[in-house]
Write a protein that holds these residues in place. Structure first.
Motif, PDB file in Angstrom:
ATOM      1  N   THR A 215       0.874  -1.172   0.000  1.00  0.00           N
ATOM      2  CA  THR A 215       0.000   0.000   0.000  1.00  0.00           C
ATOM      3  C   THR A 215       0.904   1.213   0.000  1.00  0.00           C
ATOM      4  O   THR A 215       1.914   1.235   0.722  1.00  0.00           O
ATOM      5  CB  THR A 215      -0.904   0.018   1.241  1.00  0.00           C
ATOM      6  N   ALA A 216       0.589   2.212  -0.800  1.00  0.00           N
ATOM      7  CA  ALA A 216       1.413   3.420  -0.837  1.00  0.00           C
ATOM      8  C   ALA A 216       1.554   3.990   0.562  1.00  0.00           C
ATOM      9  O   ALA A 216       0.552   4.125   1.287  1.00  0.00           O
ATOM     10  CB  ALA A 216       0.789   4.447  -1.768  1.00  0.00           C
ATOM     11  N   PRO A 217       2.767   4.314   1.014  1.00  0.00           N
ATOM     12  CA  PRO A 217       2.960   4.794   2.384  1.00  0.00           C
ATOM     13  C   PRO A 217       2.114   6.005   2.748  1.00  0.00           C
ATOM     14  O   PRO A 217       1.796   6.197   3.919  1.00  0.00           O
ATOM     15  CB  PRO A 217       4.459   5.108   2.435  1.00  0.00           C
ATOM     16  N   ALA A 218       1.733   6.804   1.755  1.00  0.00           N
ATOM     17  CA  ALA A 218       0.890   7.965   2.060  1.00  0.00           C
ATOM     18  C   ALA A 218      -0.488   7.556   2.553  1.00  0.00           C
ATOM     19  O   ALA A 218      -1.181   8.362   3.189  1.00  0.00           O
ATOM     20  CB  ALA A 218       0.759   8.861   0.828  1.00  0.00           C
ATOM     21  N   GLU A 219      -0.905   6.316   2.275  1.00  0.00           N
ATOM     22  CA  GLU A 219      -2.211   5.847   2.743  1.00  0.00           C
ATOM     23  C   GLU A 219      -2.110   4.603   3.616  1.00  0.00           C
ATOM     24  O   GLU A 219      -3.123   4.126   4.130  1.00  0.00           O
ATOM     25  CB  GLU A 219      -3.128   5.552   1.558  1.00  0.00           C
ATOM     26  N   ALA A 220      -0.907   4.068   3.825  1.00  0.00           N
ATOM     27  CA  ALA A 220      -0.723   2.849   4.611  1.00  0.00           C
ATOM     28  C   ALA A 220      -0.780   3.163   6.103  1.00  0.00           C
ATOM     29  O   ALA A 220      -0.273   4.182   6.568  1.00  0.00           O
ATOM     30  CB  ALA A 220       0.601   2.183   4.261  1.00  0.00           C
ATOM     31  N   CYS A 221      -1.350   2.253   6.864  1.00  0.00           N
ATOM     32  CA  CYS A 221      -1.560   2.444   8.295  1.00  0.00           C
ATOM     33  C   CYS A 221      -0.248   2.309   9.070  1.00  0.00           C
ATOM     34  O   CYS A 221       0.412   1.266   9.016  1.00  0.00           O
ATOM     35  CB  CYS A 221      -2.566   1.414   8.788  1.00  0.00           C
ATOM     36  N   ALA A 222       0.107   3.345   9.806  1.00  0.00           N
ATOM     37  CA  ALA A 222       1.358   3.344  10.568  1.00  0.00           C
ATOM     38  C   ALA A 222       1.346   2.300  11.671  1.00  0.00           C
ATOM     39  O   ALA A 222       2.368   1.662  11.947  1.00  0.00           O
ATOM     40  CB  ALA A 222       1.616   4.730  11.148  1.00  0.00           C
TER      41      ALA A 222
ATOM     42  N   LEU B 218     -13.470  -4.322   2.336  1.00  0.00           N
ATOM     43  CA  LEU B 218     -12.041  -4.629   2.331  1.00  0.00           C
ATOM     44  C   LEU B 218     -11.483  -4.373   0.937  1.00  0.00           C
ATOM     45  O   LEU B 218     -11.603  -5.214   0.042  1.00  0.00           O
ATOM     46  CB  LEU B 218     -11.793  -6.077   2.758  1.00  0.00           C
ATOM     47  N   GLU B 219     -10.869  -3.213   0.741  1.00  0.00           N
ATOM     48  CA  GLU B 219     -10.238  -2.919  -0.545  1.00  0.00           C
ATOM     49  C   GLU B 219      -8.961  -3.730  -0.696  1.00  0.00           C
ATOM     50  O   GLU B 219      -8.351  -4.153   0.287  1.00  0.00           O
ATOM     51  CB  GLU B 219      -9.904  -1.431  -0.645  1.00  0.00           C
TER      52      GLU B 219
ATOM     53  N   SER C  72       5.244  -3.357  -5.781  1.00  0.00           N
ATOM     54  CA  SER C  72       4.130  -3.374  -4.843  1.00  0.00           C
ATOM     55  C   SER C  72       3.187  -2.217  -5.131  1.00  0.00           C
ATOM     56  O   SER C  72       3.546  -1.257  -5.815  1.00  0.00           O
ATOM     57  CB  SER C  72       4.658  -3.282  -3.407  1.00  0.00           C
ATOM     58  N   ALA C  73       1.958  -2.323  -4.583  1.00  0.00           N
ATOM     59  CA  ALA C  73       0.937  -1.303  -4.813  1.00  0.00           C
ATOM     60  C   ALA C  73       0.899  -0.939  -6.294  1.00  0.00           C
ATOM     61  O   ALA C  73       0.978   0.221  -6.686  1.00  0.00           O
ATOM     62  CB  ALA C  73       1.200  -0.078  -3.950  1.00  0.00           C
ATOM     63  N   ALA C  74       0.762  -1.969  -7.127  1.00  0.00           N
ATOM     64  CA  ALA C  74       1.017  -1.843  -8.566  1.00  0.00           C
ATOM     65  C   ALA C  74      -0.240  -1.710  -9.402  1.00  0.00           C
ATOM     66  O   ALA C  74      -0.222  -2.039 -10.592  1.00  0.00           O
ATOM     67  CB  ALA C  74       1.827  -3.052  -9.041  1.00  0.00           C
ATOM     68  N   ASP C  75      -1.318  -1.200  -8.856  1.00  0.00           N
ATOM     69  CA  ASP C  75      -2.577  -1.133  -9.600  1.00  0.00           C
ATOM     70  C   ASP C  75      -2.426  -0.339 -10.900  1.00  0.00           C
ATOM     71  O   ASP C  75      -2.949  -0.743 -11.950  1.00  0.00           O
ATOM     72  CB  ASP C  75      -3.661  -0.517  -8.724  1.00  0.00           C
ATOM     73  N   ALA C  76      -1.738   0.794 -10.848  1.00  0.00           N
ATOM     74  CA  ALA C  76      -1.601   1.623 -12.044  1.00  0.00           C
ATOM     75  C   ALA C  76      -0.738   0.942 -13.096  1.00  0.00           C
ATOM     76  O   ALA C  76      -1.093   0.890 -14.282  1.00  0.00           O
ATOM     77  CB  ALA C  76      -1.010   2.989 -11.674  1.00  0.00           C
ATOM     78  N   LEU C  77       0.400   0.382 -12.685  1.00  0.00           N
ATOM     79  CA  LEU C  77       1.288  -0.276 -13.638  1.00  0.00           C
ATOM     80  C   LEU C  77       0.633  -1.514 -14.236  1.00  0.00           C
ATOM     81  O   LEU C  77       0.823  -1.817 -15.422  1.00  0.00           O
ATOM     82  CB  LEU C  77       2.606  -0.649 -12.959  1.00  0.00           C
TER      83      LEU C  77
ATOM     84  N   ARG D  34      -5.560  -8.673  -6.991  1.00  0.00           N
ATOM     85  CA  ARG D  34      -6.091  -8.551  -5.630  1.00  0.00           C
ATOM     86  C   ARG D  34      -5.173  -9.303  -4.674  1.00  0.00           C
ATOM     87  O   ARG D  34      -5.599 -10.166  -3.923  1.00  0.00           O
ATOM     88  CB  ARG D  34      -7.522  -9.076  -5.583  1.00  0.00           C
ATOM     89  N   ALA D  35      -3.907  -8.916  -4.704  1.00  0.00           N
ATOM     90  CA  ALA D  35      -2.887  -9.669  -3.973  1.00  0.00           C
ATOM     91  C   ALA D  35      -3.074  -9.578  -2.470  1.00  0.00           C
ATOM     92  O   ALA D  35      -2.943 -10.581  -1.756  1.00  0.00           O
ATOM     93  CB  ALA D  35      -1.498  -9.172  -4.359  1.00  0.00           C
ATOM     94  N   THR D  36      -3.343  -8.384  -1.959  1.00  0.00           N
ATOM     95  CA  THR D  36      -3.478  -8.186  -0.518  1.00  0.00           C
ATOM     96  C   THR D  36      -4.555  -7.141  -0.252  1.00  0.00           C
ATOM     97  O   THR D  36      -5.042  -6.464  -1.163  1.00  0.00           O
ATOM     98  CB  THR D  36      -2.171  -7.679   0.129  1.00  0.00           C
ATOM     99  N   LEU D  37      -4.877  -6.991   1.011  1.00  0.00           N
ATOM    100  CA  LEU D  37      -5.722  -5.884   1.410  1.00  0.00           C
ATOM    101  C   LEU D  37      -4.990  -4.569   1.198  1.00  0.00           C
ATOM    102  O   LEU D  37      -3.752  -4.524   1.171  1.00  0.00           O
ATOM    103  CB  LEU D  37      -6.093  -6.000   2.886  1.00  0.00           C
ATOM    104  N   ALA D  38      -5.747  -3.512   1.051  1.00  0.00           N
ATOM    105  CA  ALA D  38      -5.175  -2.166   1.124  1.00  0.00           C
ATOM    106  C   ALA D  38      -5.087  -1.820   2.606  1.00  0.00           C
ATOM    107  O   ALA D  38      -6.104  -1.631   3.276  1.00  0.00           O
ATOM    108  CB  ALA D  38      -6.071  -1.172   0.393  1.00  0.00           C
ATOM    109  N   HIS D  39      -3.870  -1.779   3.126  1.00  0.00           N
ATOM    110  CA  HIS D  39      -3.685  -1.631   4.569  1.00  0.00           C
ATOM    111  C   HIS D  39      -3.774  -0.162   4.977  1.00  0.00           C
ATOM    112  O   HIS D  39      -2.800   0.451   5.421  1.00  0.00           O
ATOM    113  CB  HIS D  39      -2.355  -2.249   4.989  1.00  0.00           C
ATOM    114  N   THR D  40      -4.958   0.388   4.829  1.00  0.00           N
ATOM    115  CA  THR D  40      -5.202   1.778   5.184  1.00  0.00           C
ATOM    116  C   THR D  40      -5.657   1.867   6.636  1.00  0.00           C
ATOM    117  O   THR D  40      -6.121   0.867   7.218  1.00  0.00           O
ATOM    118  CB  THR D  40      -6.270   2.371   4.258  1.00  0.00           C
ATOM    119  N   PRO D  41      -5.528   3.043   7.262  1.00  0.00           N
ATOM    120  CA  PRO D  41      -5.981   3.176   8.654  1.00  0.00           C
ATOM    121  C   PRO D  41      -7.435   2.762   8.814  1.00  0.00           C
ATOM    122  O   PRO D  41      -8.294   3.114   8.016  1.00  0.00           O
ATOM    123  CB  PRO D  41      -5.785   4.670   8.938  1.00  0.00           C
TER     124      PRO D  41
END
Length: 423
Positions: free
Chosen positions: A162-169, A270-271, A316-321, A360-367
């Protein structure tokens, strides 16, 4: 016990259940076990490929226990001492991060062990912010600073997919707590020179069958029959399978398919995020220095893994590519690869390649997503859930999948105690 799904969660569950004395049957629709940890012969490259490269560390204690139980550990190479090599495509800087043994991180006070241009205080302040981060904070919120681009961004994106800008710390710090904060012995990377199947999957299936379990491939469970709040039978391709009074079923399917068994099982909200791997057959083998893989900074390619004359590039987080054609993906990633000195002599055009997308490899680990990840229990008394997407305390990783399977098997002990042993 009937385990539905022969990925790593299902296989780990089956092994733990056999160790507990259950008679176990594993059902899967695929012709091979392993799920997303599968290996296969690619006819175009004429090589055995893993569907994707999985970076595991010595902190992955449940995966290590599984490997030792099944004998797969003999097929793993543990990089000792731990080292993580990076190449910054923006300015050509090459460096490595090398933690030390013991809980006191004296390595951050040694310039040659940390990212160039950083200080010991940069490391300490970043960890302080990470462990004080609120539940709604992103990795970028917590770790912005001198280390972010060269250390935290590539590691967090790989761990969280998940892009670090949206990934849960707070999810990310669980991994840092178990690895970096425990020193070098918990950070040792594992390499799989013969592939994931040879270490993780084939020995596990062989162990299960040697201990009396049955692994039924190409035999999907198409539905569940319920009675009095319990699973009464499985509807499989080969026919109905009745469950005994004390028997248990475990669904170890991905989040996006589990609802096919029963609509009430479908997880809500669950995205997911994609992972993309491009495998290139090189004109000649390349030996990367330890640890044998390389993190790239500032490009579209994230991690390079070499096995013989096959280079595997992970994004990773490769939806666009992943939306681009195979040829476009290969060209973009190869353009990054040849900017690394070890590969620059190959030039263009790219060598033969195979692009593998796990959309759909993993969940989007957002907060907040962890509050929506279910535990092993369901509304049915003898049906349990497993899978890396369930509430494991970890992001969606192999270790998370194995943990979920072990948890489901141990939960089954309680159910068996309530209903007596299976006849």
């Amino acid at each position: 016990m009937h385990v539905i799904g022969a990925g790593m969660a299902g296989l780990a569950c089956a092994v733990e259940a056999v160790r507990d004395g259950w008679a176990v049957t594993v059902h899967d629709s695929a012709p091979r076990a392993g799920g997303r940890c599968r290996s296969y012969h690619d006819p175009a490259l004429d090589r055995v490929l893993d569907n994707g490269s999985h970076l595991m560390l010595s902190a992955n204690t449940e995966t290590r226990r599984l490997l030792e139980t099944t004998g797969g550990w003999s097929r793993v190479v543990e990089v000792t001492p731990a080292v993580f090599a990076f190449h910054d495509l923006r300015d050509g800087t090459a460096f490595s991060v090398r933690p030390n043994a013991g809980p006191l991180p004296w390595w951050i006070f040694t310039a040659g062990r940390r990212a160039p241009g950083s200080t010991a205080m940069d490391h300490l302040s970043a960890l302080w912010r990470l462990f004080r981060a609120s539940a709604g904070a992103s990795v970028a919120d917590a770790l912005a600073g001198p280390l972010y681009d060269r250390v935290w961004y590539p590691i967090a994106e790989a761990v969280m997919n998940t892009a670090p800008a949206e990934a849960c710390a707070t999810s990310f710090r669980a991994v840092i707590r178990d690895s970096l904060l425990r020193g070098e012995p918990a950070c040792r990377p594992w390499l799989f020179p013969e592939g994931l199947d040879a270490a993780l999957v084939a020995p596990t299936v062989a162990w299960l069958e040697a201990h009396g379990a049955e692994v039924r491939l190409t035999d999907p469970v198409k539905g569940l029959e319920t009675k009095d709040g319990r699973i009464a039978a499985l509807r499989t391709r080969s026919g109905p399978v009745a469950l005994a009074p004390g028997d248990v079923a475990v669904s170890a399917l991905p989040a996006f398919t589990v609802g096919r068994l029963l609509p009430d099982l479908a997880p809500d909200g669950l995205e997911t995020r994609a992972i993309l791997n491009a495998h290139f057959r090189l004109p000649a083998p390349v030996n990367l220095p330890p640890p044998g893989f390389l993190g790239l900074i500032g490009g579209q390619a994230h991690w390079l893994f070499v096995r013989g004359d096959v280079l595997s590039v992970t994004v990773s987080a490769a939806d666009a590519l992943a939306a681009h054609t195979d040829d476009e993906v290969a060209a973009r990633l190869w353009a990054d690869v040849v900017r690394v000195p070890a590969f620059s002599h190959f030039g263009n055009p790219p060598p033969p390649s195979r692009v593998v997308r796990e959309r759909r490899a993993t969940l989007a680990h957002t907060p907040g997503i962890d509050t929506r990840r279910p535990g092993p229990r369901t509304g049915l008394g003898n049906l349990l859930l497993a899978g890396d997407w369930t509430a494991t305390g970890y992001p969606c990783t192999v270790e998370g999948a194995v943990r979920s399977g072990v948890t489901a098997a141990r939960t089954a002990r309680t159910i068996a105690a309530l209903h007596g042993p299976v006849e």
